[in-house]
Design an enzyme around this catalytic site. Structure first.
Site, PDB file in Angstrom:
ATOM      1  NE  ARG A 233      -4.248  -1.538   0.468  1.00  0.00           N
ATOM      2  CZ  ARG A 233      -4.438  -2.619  -0.283  1.00  0.00           C
ATOM      3  NH1 ARG A 233      -3.570  -2.947  -1.224  1.00  0.00           N
ATOM      4  NH2 ARG A 233      -5.499  -3.377  -0.106  1.00  0.00           N
ATOM      5  CD  GLU A 262      -3.102   2.638  -5.429  1.00  0.00           C
ATOM      6  OE1 GLU A 262      -4.057   1.906  -5.768  1.00  0.00           O
ATOM      7  OE2 GLU A 262      -2.099   2.210  -4.851  1.00  0.00           O
ATOM      8  CG  HIS A 280      -3.474  -1.407  -6.553  1.00  0.00           C
ATOM      9  ND1 HIS A 280      -3.803  -0.729  -5.410  1.00  0.00           N
ATOM     10  CD2 HIS A 280      -3.477  -2.720  -6.201  1.00  0.00           C
ATOM     11  CE1 HIS A 280      -4.019  -1.573  -4.422  1.00  0.00           C
ATOM     12  NE2 HIS A 280      -3.825  -2.803  -4.885  1.00  0.00           N
TER      13      HIS A 280
HETATM   14  C1  8YV Z   1      -6.860  -5.311  -5.182  1.00  0.00           C
HETATM   15  C2  8YV Z   1      -5.304  -5.525  -3.394  1.00  0.00           C
HETATM   16  O1  8YV Z   1      -7.834  -5.621  -4.284  1.00  0.00           O
HETATM   17  O2  8YV Z   1      -5.676  -7.672  -2.513  1.00  0.00           O
HETATM   18  C3  8YV Z   1      -5.476  -6.483  -2.284  1.00  0.00           C
HETATM   19  O3  8YV Z   1      -5.414  -6.042  -1.135  1.00  0.00           O
HETATM   20  O4  8YV Z   1      -4.963  -4.414  -3.184  1.00  0.00           O
HETATM   21  C4  8YV Z   1      -5.567  -5.930  -4.779  1.00  0.00           C
HETATM   22  O5  8YV Z   1      -5.552  -7.289  -4.973  1.00  0.00           O
HETATM   23  C5  8YV Z   1      -7.236  -5.725  -6.541  1.00  0.00           C
HETATM   24  O6  8YV Z   1      -6.615  -4.827  -7.371  1.00  0.00           O
HETATM   25  C6  8YV Z   1      -8.706  -5.725  -6.797  1.00  0.00           C
HETATM   26  O7  8YV Z   1      -9.165  -4.445  -6.862  1.00  0.00           O
END
Ligand code: 8YV
Length: 315
Positions: A233, A262, A280
């Site tokens: 993150r 983002e 991402h």
């Molecule tokens: C996103 C993620 O959720 O798993 C996570 O925590 O940040 C990613 O896998 C994915 O881009 C779906 O929006």
């Protein structure tokens, strides 16, 4: 019986939406021309939220949903979901762990190799004819055998470390507690880890506990010429300090899949020649996204059938 009504916070593939539309009435907030009007119309009947790691669910939103019974996250990170609010009301939160671990670790290495070996520049060198005109492209830097520091040795951090073993790297890590089952050197903080790494890969989970974890002290403690990679993150990093280090070349290179704010990221990232950027996308393979969708749907199905939830996050 009426179908349960779900609020879908972010875009999902049709291979999830189509079967879900058979079982639930879906309200697609992300695609709505007027999200506020959509929410006002459906809020009293919403019994589940479907969200994503980077979108989450705020208390302010959930306060408006009197029938809310579950928050199902399509992603492993639930830092953007107000879990305290859910816990206080007994509302379960589910996520999609494990199924994305290896792809996220692959992306960490893809970014590392891509930026160290200058893969985008190599591709451009061939395409624009400089290979023929100027012969060799500038030399790059080695990845194998280097000293790696993993920030956060959870599921994804361990998968990164396993890959690093194959690259003959010396591995150290930081985290809240030492892990008794790994042979890697432990340092309690990123700042303590930094002097020991030529490459730092951030795999820590997001949220309040890791806000600014890789702080200015950690960034300044990296040896000159270090490479930094982040697949967790943006909130884990002091981005102002990272940008300054990249601008000055103290951190030589960075591969970044995640950012603060983002997708409206700090525009300076896009001006730096020494960073490789991704939107991402670390879990974004067909295979993993299918598995994430299936697991998210399994959690929803279990909830509405009154069964135990496959991957509930305990409050
Ligand atoms: C996103 C993620 O959720 O798993 C996570 O925590 O940040 C990613 O896998 C994915 O881009 C779906 O929006």
């Amino acid at each position: 019986m009426d179908k349960p009504e779900l609020l879908v916070m972010g875009e999902l593939p049709d291979w999830d939406l189509d079967p879900m539309a058979g079982r639930y009435t879906l309200h697609l907030l992300y695609g709505a021309k007027n999200p506020e009007a959509l929410l006002a119309a459906c809020a009293p009947r919403i019994s589940g939220i479907v969200t994503k790691g980077e979108i989450g669910a705020s208390a302010a939103l959930m306060e408006r949903l009197p029938q809310l019974g579950i928050v199902a996250c399509y992603g492993v990170g639930v830092d953007a979901i107000d879990r305290a609010w859910c816990a206080a009301r007994g509302i379960p939160v589910t996520n999609t762990p494990d199924v994305l671990t290896e792809d996220v670790a692959d992306m960490a290495f893809a970014l590392l190799l891509g930026v160290a070996r200058q893969i985008p520049q190599a591709d451009a060198w061939v395409r624009d004819g400089r290979w023929g005109r100027e012969c060799s492209m500038p030399l790059t830097t080695r990845v194998w055998g280097r000293r790696l520091g993993v920030v956060g040795l959870g599921r994804i951090g361990r998968a990164v470390a396993r890959r690093a073993e194959g690259f003959g790297m010396t591995i150290a890590y930081s985290g809240r507690t030492p892990k008794p089952d790994v042979p890697y050197a432990y340092h309690p903080t990123p700042a303590a880890l930094a002097p020991h790494c030529e490459i730092m890969i951030c795999c820590a989970m997001g949220g309040a506990a890791t806000e600014g974890l890789i702080d200015r002290a950690a960034i300044e403690a990296l040896p000159p010429g270090a490479i930094f990679v982040n697949v967790s993150r943006g909130s884990c990093v002091d981005e102002a300090a990272l940008l300054a280090a990249l601008r000055q070349g103290r951190i030589a290179l960075a591969g970044l899949d995640v950012f603060r704010n983002e997708p409206g990221i700090d525009p300076e990232f896009t001006t730096l020649p020494n960073v490789l950027l991704a939107p991402h996308a670390a879990s974004g393979t067909v295979e993993t996204r299918r598995a994430m969708g299936a697991l998210m749907q399994a959690n929803l199905a279990a909830h509405f059938a009154g069964q135990p939830l496959p991957t509930e996050i305990r409050p």
